[in-house]
Design an enzyme around this catalytic site. Structure first.
Site, PDB file in Angstrom:
ATOM      1  N   HIS A   1       2.533   0.438 -13.050  1.00  0.00           N
ATOM      2  CA  HIS A   1       3.360  -0.746 -13.281  1.00  0.00           C
ATOM      3  C   HIS A   1       4.835  -0.347 -13.198  1.00  0.00           C
ATOM      4  CE1 HIS A   1       4.352  -4.717 -14.662  1.00  0.00           C
ATOM      5  NE2 HIS A   1       5.207  -4.178 -15.517  1.00  0.00           N
TER       6      HIS A   1
ATOM      7  N   GLY B   1       0.776  -1.238   0.000  1.00  0.00           N
ATOM      8  CA  GLY B   1       0.000   0.000   0.000  1.00  0.00           C
ATOM      9  C   GLY B   1       0.806   1.286   0.000  1.00  0.00           C
ATOM     10  N   SER B   2       2.071   1.243  -0.443  1.00  0.00           N
ATOM     11  CA  SER B   2       2.840   2.492  -0.439  1.00  0.00           C
ATOM     12  C   SER B   2       2.335   3.464  -1.506  1.00  0.00           C
ATOM     13  CB  SER B   2       4.344   2.228  -0.609  1.00  0.00           C
ATOM     14  OG  SER B   2       4.655   1.859  -1.925  1.00  0.00           O
ATOM     15  N   ASN B   3       1.853   2.961  -2.630  1.00  0.00           N
ATOM     16  CA  ASN B   3       1.283   3.867  -3.643  1.00  0.00           C
ATOM     17  C   ASN B   3      -0.012   4.498  -3.137  1.00  0.00           C
ATOM     18  OD1 ASN B   3       2.710   4.153  -6.346  1.00  0.00           O
ATOM     19  ND2 ASN B   3       2.941   1.958  -5.936  1.00  0.00           N
TER      20      ASN B   3
ATOM     21  N   MET C   1      -2.992  -7.258  -7.479  1.00  0.00           N
ATOM     22  CA  MET C   1      -2.328  -8.307  -8.254  1.00  0.00           C
ATOM     23  C   MET C   1      -3.315  -9.303  -8.865  1.00  0.00           C
ATOM     24  SD  MET C   1       0.555  -7.252  -8.326  1.00  0.00           S
ATOM     25  CE  MET C   1       2.098  -6.708  -7.651  1.00  0.00           C
ATOM     26  N   ARG C   2      -4.240  -8.749  -9.657  1.00  0.00           N
ATOM     27  CA  ARG C   2      -5.253  -9.580 -10.297  1.00  0.00           C
ATOM     28  C   ARG C   2      -5.595  -8.974 -11.642  1.00  0.00           C
ATOM     29  NH1 ARG C   2      -8.170 -13.265  -7.619  1.00  0.00           N
ATOM     30  NH2 ARG C   2      -7.211 -13.178  -5.578  1.00  0.00           N
TER      31      ARG C   2
HETATM   32  C1  GAR Z   1       4.309  -1.384  -7.028  1.00  0.00           C
HETATM   33  O1  GAR Z   1       5.674  -1.405  -7.372  1.00  0.00           O
HETATM   34  C2  GAR Z   1       3.451  -1.483  -8.274  1.00  0.00           C
HETATM   35  O2  GAR Z   1       3.994  -0.793  -9.365  1.00  0.00           O
HETATM   36  C3  GAR Z   1       3.438  -2.962  -8.521  1.00  0.00           C
HETATM   37  O3  GAR Z   1       3.291  -3.513  -7.241  1.00  0.00           O
HETATM   38  C4  GAR Z   1       3.910  -2.657  -6.281  1.00  0.00           C
HETATM   39  C5  GAR Z   1       2.905  -2.378  -5.199  1.00  0.00           C
HETATM   40  O4  GAR Z   1       3.502  -1.655  -4.156  1.00  0.00           O
HETATM   41  N1  GAR Z   1       2.371  -3.351  -9.396  1.00  0.00           N
HETATM   42  C6  GAR Z   1       2.484  -4.253 -10.357  1.00  0.00           C
HETATM   43  O5  GAR Z   1       3.497  -4.908 -10.531  1.00  0.00           O
HETATM   44  C7  GAR Z   1       1.261  -4.433 -11.236  1.00  0.00           C
HETATM   45  N2  GAR Z   1       1.537  -5.201 -12.397  1.00  0.00           N
HETATM   46  P1  GAR Z   1       2.628  -0.908  -3.067  1.00  0.00           P
HETATM   47  O6  GAR Z   1       1.618  -1.947  -2.531  1.00  0.00           O
HETATM   48  O7  GAR Z   1       3.606  -0.505  -2.019  1.00  0.00           O
HETATM   49  O8  GAR Z   1       1.944   0.248  -3.719  1.00  0.00           O
END
Ligand code: GAR
Length: 210
Positions: A117, A20-22, A98-99
């Site tokens: 991504h 969940g950092s984004n 992730m789905r």
């Molecule tokens: C992030 O790096 C995002 O770009 C990636 O998962 C991570 C989630 O981090 N997403 C993918 O690879 C989608 N294909 P977060 O939970 O800290 O936001």
């Protein structure tokens, strides 16, 4: 050419499977008033996702919905769509969700689902994008904010940011530097939409000046 959305304060739903950092970076941009939006709900397909606790900490409604409780993807997505419609969400923000998103979801929210991504698409879609970039030996990777279609990380691109790959990089080091840029371009892409500046022309996304 079609305008993605007229200018407004965006009502967002964030879908996250993990850390969940984004999500947090978007929340911070809203607090700083860099992003004119409200996150009305954080939905996770993983009941233990740290993103749920982060959302609760920000006073945002949390909704764990496990696909395993449904007979199939359509039934699961019908439930998601019901919850989103009940909250009159403008945009659905996938942040480490992730789905693959299916037909039911996309028909209800065409051009209204965004994803981030950790690679310069169309290079290195799918899992472990940063390791894929290292294995291939590219000198530049980065991150991409795009609209979601039925493919894997394949929809029209809104913003990208390049990140140099260093000889000393491993997956962790490269991921960290890319993540720092993810935390900037996601809210920036959302703010462009909030300003009514994002238009779609087939596969091309055009950012207009105000
Ligand atoms: C992030 O790096 C995002 O770009 C990636 O998962 C991570 C989630 O981090 N997403 C993918 O690879 C989608 N294909 P977060 O939970 O800290 O936001």
């Amino acid at each position: 050419m079609k305008q993605l959305m007229t200018a407004r304060q965006l009502k967002l739903a964030v879908l996250a499977s993990g850390r969940g950092s984004n999500f947090d970076a978007i929340g911070q941009a809203i607090e700083r008033k860099d992003l004119n939006a409200r996150i009305v709900v954080l939905i996770s397909d993983q009941s233990q996702a740290p993103a749920l606790a982060k959302a609760a900490g920000r006073g945002i409604e949390t909704l764990p919905i496990s696909p395993r409780d449904y007979s199939g993807r359509d039934a699961y997505e019908e439930c998601l769509v019901r919850e989103l419609e009940a909250r009159q969400v403008d945009l659905v923000v996938l942040a480490g969700y992730m789905r693959l998103v299916g037909k039911v979801f996309l028909q209800a929210y065409e051009h209204r689902v965004l994803n981030i991504h950790p690679a310069l698409l169309p290079s290195f879609p799918g899992l472990h994008a940063q390791q894929q970039a290292l294995d291939y030996g590219v000198k530049i990777s980065g991150c991409t904010v795009h609209l979601v279609d039925e493919g894997m990380d394949s929809g029209p691109i809104i913003l990208q940011k390049a990140v140099a790959v260093l000889d000393s990089d491993d997956e962790e080091a490269l991921s960290q530097r890319i993540l720092k840029e993810e935390h900037q371009i996601y809210w920036q892409a959302l703010q462009l939409i909030a300003e009514g500046r994002v238009w779609i022309d087939g596969r091309r996304v055009v950012i207009k000046d105000n």
